[in-house]
Write an enzyme that holds these catalytic residues in place. Structure first.
Site, PDB file in Angstrom:
ATOM      1  N   TYR B 426       0.956  -1.272   0.033  1.00  0.00           N
ATOM      2  CA  TYR B 426      -0.141  -0.163  -0.176  1.00  0.00           C
ATOM      3  C   TYR B 426       0.851   1.182  -0.105  1.00  0.00           C
ATOM      4  O   TYR B 426       1.864   1.155   0.124  1.00  0.00           O
ATOM      5  CB  TYR B 426      -1.182   0.098   0.979  1.00  0.00           C
ATOM      6  N   GLU B 427       0.073   2.431  -0.229  1.00  0.00           N
ATOM      7  CA  GLU B 427       0.924   3.824  -0.488  1.00  0.00           C
ATOM      8  C   GLU B 427       1.895   3.528  -1.591  1.00  0.00           C
ATOM      9  O   GLU B 427       2.926   4.343  -1.470  1.00  0.00           O
ATOM     10  CB  GLU B 427       1.491   4.134   0.813  1.00  0.00           C
ATOM     11  N   GLY B 428       1.588   3.046  -2.802  1.00  0.00           N
ATOM     12  CA  GLY B 428       2.631   2.775  -3.864  1.00  0.00           C
ATOM     13  C   GLY B 428       3.404   1.628  -3.439  1.00  0.00           C
ATOM     14  O   GLY B 428       4.052   1.448  -2.717  1.00  0.00           O
TER      15      GLY B 428
END
Lengths: 568, 568
Positions: B426-428
């Protein structure tokens, strides 16, 4: 979860890379003709694709459970097991005298890999039986053989291994289970065992436990341990089963993965057992079973790697995101392609190492040649640890390829990762494997290791003309491995070997894998050449760091005390 | 699961390694005196030890669930959240004008790390709010700030991020959610969002969603995206909440870990929203939030690494097996000691990198100096990817240290491993981080990278007299990193950079970690010196393989077609 048996790889590896020709050239395995091998692998592959793979998810979502003391297995597992048993896949390598097919272990390992890829939790069941069959073939009395082997080989009965106790994990010698002679040639076995895989099921007529226990006069430690066969139901002597024996499944563990495989706490309360092998000679008999089981567990890792790889590749070819070239699928993105190709290249290397270990075992069995036996013994801890680490790494990358879906259980990627995790732990943790490698397996002053390294150098020499750069890289890596081996062999304090045992094992596997890849490039098509180049150019360079780590010794390792470690 | 806040490490790193003195020397952060820093960290540490750590298991065994459309959180989480909010830990770095403490982000990251170690699934909630607070501080109108910021900073209301849609994961520009002006300055937001962390809870008065959506005239792709604040309940303008807004939690995901954190599918059906930032300028505003969240996620990895490490160390000091020396505990076995020391050394390196990234962000904010801002931007993807990979690796070793118990859920080791897995996604995803590093962050012809490498060389020079061998090893590694960076910068085809992006990121982190360890050895006590020697001698050598991989380019990567990859 569709799965396709990697028959092209098996055929190429067996024909060109792992010297399977030597196996079929022996008198013992002369029956394994090319046609038969092809038929067997494709038949087993079809069963894995059509019968076992569809069971994979149910094994996770509907775990084995215990109901009023009875183990209930996951939906469909009984049918899946029946297909395995009726296909003859339990006893492929067992003695034809007891109904086996007498085929090379190498083929059993290929079939085991496919079953592991399709449904690891169910495959663990026949793996346990295979180990028990081999232990009984080698160590049991004729009477016990006649009574049990036909049933185990046919799969009508299942087998288990009972080593671990709460206070005796890796340190088997600390076990407390007792066996008391009953005067009729049998023994009363009493004690508790834990982590018993497939301790029970609801699809086989009987479950036969091989139990390590101590006779009343057995000394402490491993030298006082004997091995006993303790069935759930006592045989009626007529091919059927009689009364229940004094044992029960106490509980099942709540595990991170492998939910379809019941892992039990077992209680033996004066259960009737037959001694297998000599008094106080249980460890040797158990090691027969453990050694092949170790390779078998390594192969589980390879199977899961293949399953996770195929699953991730299918997702990455289908999923579209961003401005990828070509088909527009995420598999076109460089970093995703890097992950996929790494998965493929590592799986291939691990498979080649496992099969070459199996070939060495077959050759050792067929010829009695100590060189082959030594090679088999040397490769076993490598195949176990590297195969399982490859399974774990590849399954982890498979989750990553899925992005957010990788963390959602319904997508299935996470199951591979959870299921395979235990393979680095059971049948001797990978740490134990690495200690076995640098202690026992280097005791010949490295002779076996150097012979393996020589083979890699030989391959590099053969590829020198056509693949000069790859050849040079592999050659250099092999020489670094040789120097590291020399350094380890020269250490007098075993702690200096143990300190670098795991990076040494990994480095050794990486170099062996490079040798197999290089041979594939030399003898195979352009795709195998490209895969080999990827492995040699991008993955093999890691050997330098691993082997440098392996040569550091114990001093710096113990420079930090446990109190220092706790003082963050 | 006992947890002890690593206050000694924070103190040493802040005082001697990561240049936190420069932060407190600025006018903006002059209030952060030594005494205050010590008080804050020990106060937060106590809360993590006493309040949050005891919630860790319940978050796993009693997942957040949805009941008649209402999210019910895990037992104790409401109390845990209250302790976080009342301690002021949500808004530590927020503007005092809205009730924040105005402290350096570096301290927030230390506190976040401790909260993550103690209970990752709950800590994710305030992490989301922190990102929202920063986005609103920078981009919201004064009216929105006045209405929302005091509530978010106090923790009475929580914040979320809504980017992903089923067809728009890493490719945010493909999103389909619409926002239509209502004529009163607000917008009607309609669409579906997935993977929304902490989309709802039963302990905060309100939940405020930052939602990416497209205005009717917004062009396709990322340039047509705007950002909207969409609260669960509309503010009554008087500090309280009014009627429900047009949004709902459709369902919660069934995840591999992080069960205590509800991950939702959200539906917006004409929900009222306020635009944040300019029309079609949503991505820039969102990146404010994402950038700090990326460091925050890296710090989650460090926290879990510390938690898993402490948990494994405690087990290994307690568990007795075999003929280990000293105390007889398995921690005395060389291979177990290798695992524990590796866990400790890697966690320390990842912590130092994360804190040095936070220092750069603080310095960039305090001084406006583009060099600091560039350094912060460069270190962010490294801190995110290396922190989370360290969390995953260390948690995995923690399972291994536990042996068979590692696979049994009740032991708790597996939970760390399952929970932390998503942080690499997550978050890239970490792959996206590595692409950001080699594309955007090397666009200055490597100037920022070379400055960081120069710092490592400078440290090696300073250590040359007292630690010649370690100094030389670090220096050599830094030069190899410099050559690799030069190679990447010189590539004109971005695919050649992307092909090696991930190994380059890992290699960069390894070298930065070595610089921090070397400085610790030079300025710290014998234990820090021994830890640094372990890292430099045994782990740093891996840089050679990683950086060789980074320099291979794209040709060999695409030599295998997708059909080749599928042809096993």
């Amino acid at each position: 979860m569709p799965y396709r048996a990697p028959l092209n790889d098996y055929k190429f590896l067996l024909d060109h890379v792992v010297d399977f020709r030597s196996v079929t050239a022996t008198g013992r395995f002369a029956d394994a003709t090319d046609d038969m091998v092809t038929a067997i692998l494709s038949e087993a592959g079809r069963m894995c694709e059509e019968v076992l793979a569809p069971l994979q998810r149910a094994g996770d979502t509907h775990p084995a459970r215990i109901e009023n003391g009875i183990v209930r297995t996951s939906p469909g597992f009984a049918d899946g097991y029946r297909a395995i048993a009726e296909g003859g896949w339990v006893g492929m390598s067992a003695d034809p005298a007891h109904g086996g097919m007498g085929l090379p272990l190498t083929l059993t390992m290929a079939v085991n890999e496919m079953m592991s890829a399709a449904c690891l939790s169910l495959q663990l069941n026949p793996l346990m039986s295979q180990g028990q069959i081999e232990a009984l073939e080698r160590h049991a009395s004729d009477e016990v053989k006649a009574l049990y082997l036909p049933k185990l080989v046919s799969g009508e009965w299942c087998g288990t291994m009972n080593l671990t106790e709460p206070q005796a994990g890796s340190d088997v010698g600390a076990l407390a289970t007792k066996a008391v002679p009953k005067g009729d040639g049998t023994y009363a076995v009493t004690g508790q065992k834990i982590y018993i895989s497939w301790a029970d099921n609801d699809f086989s007529e009987n479950v036969c436990h091989l139990v390590l226990a101590r006779l009343p006069e057995g000394e402490s430690g491993t030298r006082g341990i004997s091995l006993f066969l303790v069935p759930k139901y006592l045989p009626d002597g007529d091919g059927g089963v009689g009364p229940s024996n004094g044992l029960r499944v106490v509980s099942l563990e709540h595990k991170t993965g492998l939910h379809g495989s019941p892992t039990a706490v077992m209680e033996y309360d004066g259960a009737t057992g037959w001694m297998i092998g000599p008094e106080h000679g249980g460890m040797a008999a158990m090691f027969t079973m453990m050694n092949n089981a170790r390779l078998g567990v390594g192969v589980q890792g390879v199977g899961v790697a293949e399953g996770a790889y195929q699953h991730a590749l299918a997702y990455a070819r289908d999923r579209r995101q961003g401005k990828a070239g070509g088909s527009g699928a995420i598999a076109e993105h460089a970093d995703v392609r890097r992950m996929l190709t790494t998965m493929r290249a590592e799986t291939y290397a691990a498979r080649a190492i496992a099969l070459s270990c199996a070939v060495a075992i077959d050759m050792g069995n067929a010829t009695g040649d100590p060189a082959w036996q030594g090679r088999a013994a040397f490769l076993t801890p490598i195949a176990k640890a590297f195969g399982t680490e490859t399974g774990i790494e590849v399954a982890r990358e498979g989750v990553q390829v899925h992005g957010g879906m990788g963390f959602i259980e319904e997508a299935g990627a996470a199951q591979y990762s959870r299921d395979v995790r235990v393979t680095a732990i059971y049948e001797g943790t990978n740490g134990i494997q690495s200690m076995d490698l640098v202690a026992r397996k280097l005791k010949d002053d490295g002779e076996t290791a150097f012979a393996l390294i020589d083979d890699v150098v030989e391959e590099a020499r053969a590829a020198q003309g056509t693949l000069p750069e790859l050849s040079q890289a592999v050659w250099d890596a092999a020489e670094t491995l040789r120097e590291t081996t020399e350094w380890l062999v020269a250490r007098s304090d075993p702690q200096d070997r143990f300190a670098g045992a795991m990076p040494y094992l990994r480095g050794f596997a990486l170099v062996l894998g490079a040798g197999h890849h290089l041979r594939s490039a030399r003898l195979g098509d352009a795709a195998r050449g490209a895969l080999a180049a990827f492995y040699v150019e991008r993955l093999l360079p890691a050997h330098a760091g691993l082997l440098a780590h392996a040569r550091q010794g114990a001093d710096g390792l113990y420079a930090l005390s446990l109190d220092d470690l706790a003082a963050a």
